[in-house]
Design an enzyme around this catalytic site. Structure first.
Site, PDB file in Angstrom:
ATOM      1  N   VAL A   1     -42.131  80.672  30.411  1.00  0.00           N
ATOM      2  CA  VAL A   1     -42.978  80.508  31.637  1.00  0.00           C
ATOM      3  C   VAL A   1     -43.461  81.708  32.337  1.00  0.00           C
ATOM      4  CG1 VAL A   1     -42.846  79.203  33.749  1.00  0.00           C
ATOM      5  CG2 VAL A   1     -41.744  78.197  31.922  1.00  0.00           C
TER       6      VAL A   1
ATOM      7  N   THR B   1     -38.543  74.563  36.622  1.00  0.00           N
ATOM      8  CA  THR B   1     -38.509  73.313  37.004  1.00  0.00           C
ATOM      9  C   THR B   1     -37.186  73.083  37.548  1.00  0.00           C
ATOM     10  OG1 THR B   1     -39.452  72.461  34.840  1.00  0.00           O
ATOM     11  CG2 THR B   1     -38.319  71.094  36.128  1.00  0.00           C
TER      12      THR B   1
ATOM     13  N   GLU C   1     -45.191  74.306  36.205  1.00  0.00           N
ATOM     14  CA  GLU C   1     -46.155  74.669  35.119  1.00  0.00           C
ATOM     15  C   GLU C   1     -45.989  73.270  34.091  1.00  0.00           C
ATOM     16  OE1 GLU C   1     -44.652  74.942  31.828  1.00  0.00           O
ATOM     17  OE2 GLU C   1     -42.592  74.492  32.418  1.00  0.00           O
TER      18      GLU C   1
ATOM     19  N   LEU D   1     -47.207  73.855  30.729  1.00  0.00           N
ATOM     20  CA  LEU D   1     -47.542  74.320  29.487  1.00  0.00           C
ATOM     21  C   LEU D   1     -46.829  73.681  28.279  1.00  0.00           C
ATOM     22  CD1 LEU D   1     -47.319  78.060  30.627  1.00  0.00           C
ATOM     23  CD2 LEU D   1     -49.568  76.506  30.711  1.00  0.00           C
TER      24      LEU D   1
ATOM     25  N   GLU E   1     -45.455  74.782  24.653  1.00  0.00           N
ATOM     26  CA  GLU E   1     -45.043  75.741  23.692  1.00  0.00           C
ATOM     27  C   GLU E   1     -45.762  75.463  22.404  1.00  0.00           C
ATOM     28  OE1 GLU E   1     -40.862  76.646  23.033  1.00  0.00           O
ATOM     29  OE2 GLU E   1     -40.324  75.767  24.746  1.00  0.00           O
TER      30      GLU E   1
ATOM     31  N   LEU F   1     -48.176  59.218  20.917  1.00  0.00           N
ATOM     32  CA  LEU F   1     -47.731  58.061  20.276  1.00  0.00           C
ATOM     33  C   LEU F   1     -47.523  58.054  18.849  1.00  0.00           C
ATOM     34  CD1 LEU F   1     -50.029  55.285  22.065  1.00  0.00           C
ATOM     35  CD2 LEU F   1     -47.607  55.508  22.269  1.00  0.00           C
TER      36      LEU F   1
ATOM     37  N   CYS G   1     -37.783  71.600  27.332  1.00  0.00           N
ATOM     38  CA  CYS G   1     -38.396  70.703  28.659  1.00  0.00           C
ATOM     39  C   CYS G   1     -37.759  69.201  28.705  1.00  0.00           C
ATOM     40  CB  CYS G   1     -39.892  70.679  28.885  1.00  0.00           C
ATOM     41  SG  CYS G   1     -40.584  72.332  29.080  1.00  0.00           S
TER      42      CYS G   1
ATOM     43  N   LYS H   1     -40.870  72.115  17.102  1.00  0.00           N
ATOM     44  CA  LYS H   1     -42.451  71.738  17.093  1.00  0.00           C
ATOM     45  C   LYS H   1     -43.089  72.745  16.170  1.00  0.00           C
ATOM     46  CE  LYS H   1     -45.068  71.982  20.323  1.00  0.00           C
ATOM     47  NZ  LYS H   1     -45.987  71.879  21.707  1.00  0.00           N
TER      48      LYS H   1
END
Length: 449
Positions: free
Chosen positions: A11, A121, A151, A153, A155, A250, A260, A320
């Protein structure tokens, strides 16, 4: 504006670099001296597409600086952003020790009136505590205002999102402070929503919790689809065409991870408990996600029987694509389960291997190339849908495995693609695909080259 950013993680670094790109004078401050030296040389400590190029560009232009000194970093700053970590504590709450330390450091080192912006956060009420701590540590009679600027955003696309996001949320109880942060962000050209501090703090948690809920919901639909003979990809497509629902988030699979969703869902449950509210729905979302991470191993045990001595290739280790972040990655749970079952585990990831080595079981071995992971494997698990993995995993499994079988945790392929390449294909929420005949396989592979 003359801006300081405390913290150079995902961040903080992305925020600092992008603010310098739109013309602000930004100093990024971090207590890790070695990290600061890397940043000064134009080396990003995180993998984030496009970030390093912008970092070098704005450093050379003189708009972006790095320091490990609070005295230097906070001198004559108009605005100070707090972007330090809020890791999950044992009880599920957000650990705010780094936030509060940053607040004390700001109070002890600022040299003028300042607006303190919390980018991290944080639970409801934290911004008020930040302002109190800054003021309690002031060395002179300065005016301090607090603003919540969460934020949103992602990653892997954080730089892109900074310039192409849906909105910028500015939470402030002082109109002048809100206007200052609005002026800072105007060059991004994004819609700006002004709220109270408490609403801004809640928006961040509510947004992430809703997206996590959407993922867990479609995963439960996937699990039910397998039992009733439905195809979750078709179900998701039909749902997503409803404008009230939308197609994003989905995609059925083996659950969410990262820095997060897991942390923020747990934190929101803890916030609810602290205020006498039992958040039944979110507790279920968290439980579903944890269970979902075990789906591929359970499917493999059902199909192969004992996994002891089996060589399993894990393709994709990061949580991811387009990131080297291993936080709450599905590969952690999957590799631990496989090792406990006695399997031989070989992992491959285009970027995240070095980080994976610090987290995954020591029994895991690593391949430098995707084909090296697949060769001699008894089964292939797709855990992260990197572009390279999607392009190569199915084809190479058909080429290099004696009895190709792929367990796809990200639903990367259609049934037709798997059938054509003579690969037994087991995915999430869809009927398993049996391989095509040998003659058809030979002709397809020959045509591929």
């Amino acid at each position: 504006m003359n801006i300081a950013i405390i913290g150079t993680g995902y961040v903080g670094l992305v925020t600092g670099v992008c603010l310098s790109e739109i013309g602000h004078d930004v100093t990024c401050l971090d207590i890790n001296s070695e990290k600061v030296e890397m940043l000064k040389k134009g080396i990003s400590p995180i993998y984030e597409p496009g970030l390093e190029e912008l970092m070098v560009k704005n450093t050379e232009a003189g708009r972006l600086k790095f320091t490990d000194s609070h005295i230097i970093g906070l001198k004559d700053k108009d605005v100070v952003y707090i972007a330090v970590g809020t890791p999950q504590a044992e009880d599920g709450s957000a650990n705010l020790s780094y936030i509060f330390k940053a607040a004390r450091d700001i109070g002890q080192n600022i040299t003028r009136d300042v607006t303190v912006v919390t980018k991290s956060t944080v639970p409801l009420g934290t911004n008020y505590k930040v302002r109190e701590l800054v003021m309690a540590n002031l060395q002179d009679n300065y005016l301090v205002e607090a603003v919540s600027n969460p934020e949103f955003l992602r990653e892997g696309s954080a730089v892109h999102d900074s310039f192409n996001g849906d909105r910028i949320v500015i939470g402030a109880d002082n109109a002048e402070a809100a206007n200052i942060i609005e002026e800072i962000n105007k060059p991004f050209g994004l819609p700006i929503l002004k709220t109270t501090i408490s609403s801004a703090e809640m928006i961040k948690y509510a947004a992430n919790a809703f997206l996590a809920t959407k993922i867990s919901f479609i995963n439960e639909i996937a699990n039910l689809s397998e039992k009733v003979g439905a195809n979750v990809s078709e179900v998701a497509e039909g749902m997503g065409q409803d404008a009230r629902i939308g197609r994003q988030f989905l995609n059925a699979g083996i659950g969410y991870g990262g820095s997060c969703f897991p942390k923020d869902t747990h934190a929101l449950v803890k916030i609810s408990q602290d205020h006498g509210h039992d958040f039944h729905l979110l507790k279920s979302v968290i439980q579903i996600n944890e269970t979902q991470k075990t789906r591929l191993v359970n499917k493999a045990k059902e199909r192969l029987g004992s996994l002891e001595g089996k060589r399993i290739a894990l393709l994709g280790l990061a949580f991811k694509p387009e990131t080297d972040d291993m936080r709450e990655a599905a590969s952690i749970v999957v590799s631990q389960q496989l090792v406990e079952e006695g399997a031989e585990v070989v992992g491959y990831d285009p970027i995240a291997v070095e980080n994976a080595k610090k987290i995954l079981p020591e029994e895991v071995i690593y391949a430098e190339q995707i084909e090296d992971a697949i060769k001699e494997a008894d089964a292939v698990f797709i855990l992260t849908d990197w572009k390279e993995i999607v392009e190569k995993a199915l084809l190479m499994s058909g080429l290099f495995m004696e009895e190709p079988i792929v367990f796809d945790g990200r639903n990367c392929y259609s049934a037709e693609e798997a059938q054509k390449l003579h690969v037994e294909y087991i995915s999430i929420g869809r009927e398993a695909v049996l391989p095509a005949g040998e003659k058809e396989q030979e002709s397809i592979l020959a045509a591929s080259f």
